[in-house]
Design an enzyme around this catalytic site. Structure first.
Site, mmCIF file in Angstrom:
data_model
loop_
_atom_site.group_PDB
_atom_site.id
_atom_site.type_symbol
_atom_site.label_atom_id
_atom_site.label_comp_id
_atom_site.label_asym_id
_atom_site.label_seq_id
_atom_site.Cartn_x
_atom_site.Cartn_y
_atom_site.Cartn_z
ATOM 1 N NE ARG A 130 -1.850 -1.579 3.631
ATOM 2 C CZ ARG A 130 -2.285 -1.793 4.976
ATOM 3 N NH1 ARG A 130 -3.693 -1.668 5.294
ATOM 4 N NH2 ARG A 130 -1.295 -2.109 5.676
ATOM 5 C CG ASP A 158 9.885 -9.230 5.370
ATOM 6 O OD1 ASP A 158 11.136 -8.988 5.217
ATOM 7 O OD2 ASP A 158 9.480 -9.068 6.614
ATOM 8 C CG ASN A 211 16.713 -0.127 -3.531
ATOM 9 O OD1 ASN A 211 17.733 0.757 -3.389
ATOM 10 N ND2 ASN A 211 15.300 0.271 -2.913
ATOM 11 C CE1 TYR A 213 23.649 0.186 4.686
ATOM 12 C CE2 TYR A 213 25.855 1.145 4.107
ATOM 13 C CZ TYR A 213 24.368 0.912 3.733
ATOM 14 O OH TYR A 213 23.969 1.238 2.766
ATOM 15 C CE LYS A 265 23.995 -1.659 1.588
ATOM 16 N NZ LYS A 265 22.831 -2.283 0.549
ATOM 17 C CB VAL A 276 21.679 8.556 -2.005
ATOM 18 C CG1 VAL A 276 20.700 8.832 -3.027
ATOM 19 C CG2 VAL A 276 22.754 7.727 -2.708
ATOM 20 C CB THR A 303 17.214 8.770 0.550
ATOM 21 O OG1 THR A 303 18.315 8.239 1.395
ATOM 22 C CG2 THR A 303 17.541 8.465 -0.833
#
Length: 232
Positions: free
Chosen positions: A41, A54, A77, A140, A144, A173, A175
């Site tokens: 949604r 998920d 992504n 993190y 990656k 970025v 975001t």
């Protein structure tokens, strides 16, 4: 690749880079776009097909693969940032970050490879980071770096079967994930343009900004020298 014939699925396609990738796929005139999110949604882009997915739930991944069937370009992504300390961070958080950023793309790739093969091959895009090459993001960075290594291995395994693998490396970025960072940022739209250029040209790597290009160049230096440069 002829993008006009491509069917693209973007995980985490409801926000940030993912939303820009969905928009760019539409701008390139691909045949169909699936925008995948835990809550479909939240996918608001007109003209795309929302898919519940998920990446940390194998059953959810299986259902998404069964629902589609025509995907030729898979963009892994979806991701999260925890950045926990290896010494003092909660191992639950570190595991959660790996489940999303490493095992998630692996789960999705394994589920969708048969679909890409059935449709004559295609391309997988994995969203890495400049922090794949510079260990400044706590846990993190490790997630990656692991995904970068997996992308190389997948490329070698899948190339003879007609599936290419592209790795995206990018620094900050503009975001929500980087909202608190006071540093130069590239726009999600600029990243998305470069990704689809690479898909169209069958390129294996995208270095989307100066940060990622510098991080790659630094790999030839000794560790002490590399991190002294970063500190400076």
């Amino acid at each position: 690749m002829d993008l006009k014939q491509a069917v693209v699925l973007v995980t985490g396609g409801n926000r940030g880079i993912g939303k820009a990738l969905v928009a760019q796929a539409q701008a390139r005139g691909v045949r169909k776009v699936y925008a995948a999110a835990r809550d479909p949604r939240t996918v608001t882009a007109p003209g795309v097909e929302a898919v519940a997915l998920d990446v940390t739930d194998p059953e959810s991944v299986r259902r998404a693969a069964e629902r589609t069937g025509d995907v030729t370009v898979l963009v892994n992504n979806a991701g999260i940032y925890v950045g926990a300390s290896y010494v003092t961070g909660d191992l639950v958080d570190i595991r959660r970050e790996f489940e999303t950023n490493f095992y998630g793309p692996l789960n999705v790739t394994r589920a969708f490879v048969p679909q890409l093969l059935a449709n004559g091959g295609g391309r997988i895009v994995n969203v890495h980071s400049a922090l794949s090459w510079v260990a400044l993001g706590g846990s993190y960075s490790a997630t990656k770096a692991a995904l970068w290594s997996a992308s190389d291995a997948l490329r070698l395994e899948l190339a003879p079967r007609g599936i290419g693998v592209t790795g995206l490396h990018v620094g900050y970025v503009d975001t929500d994930m980087a909202a608190s960072v006071d540093a130069p940022k590239i726009s999600p739209d600029a990243v998305a343009v470069q990704v689809f250029d690479a898909i169209e040209q069958d390129r294996d790597e995208v270095l989307a900004d100066d940060t990622s290009r510098g991080a790659k160049r630094s790999l030839t230096a000794e560790p002490g020298e590399r991190y002294a440069r970063v500190a400076a």
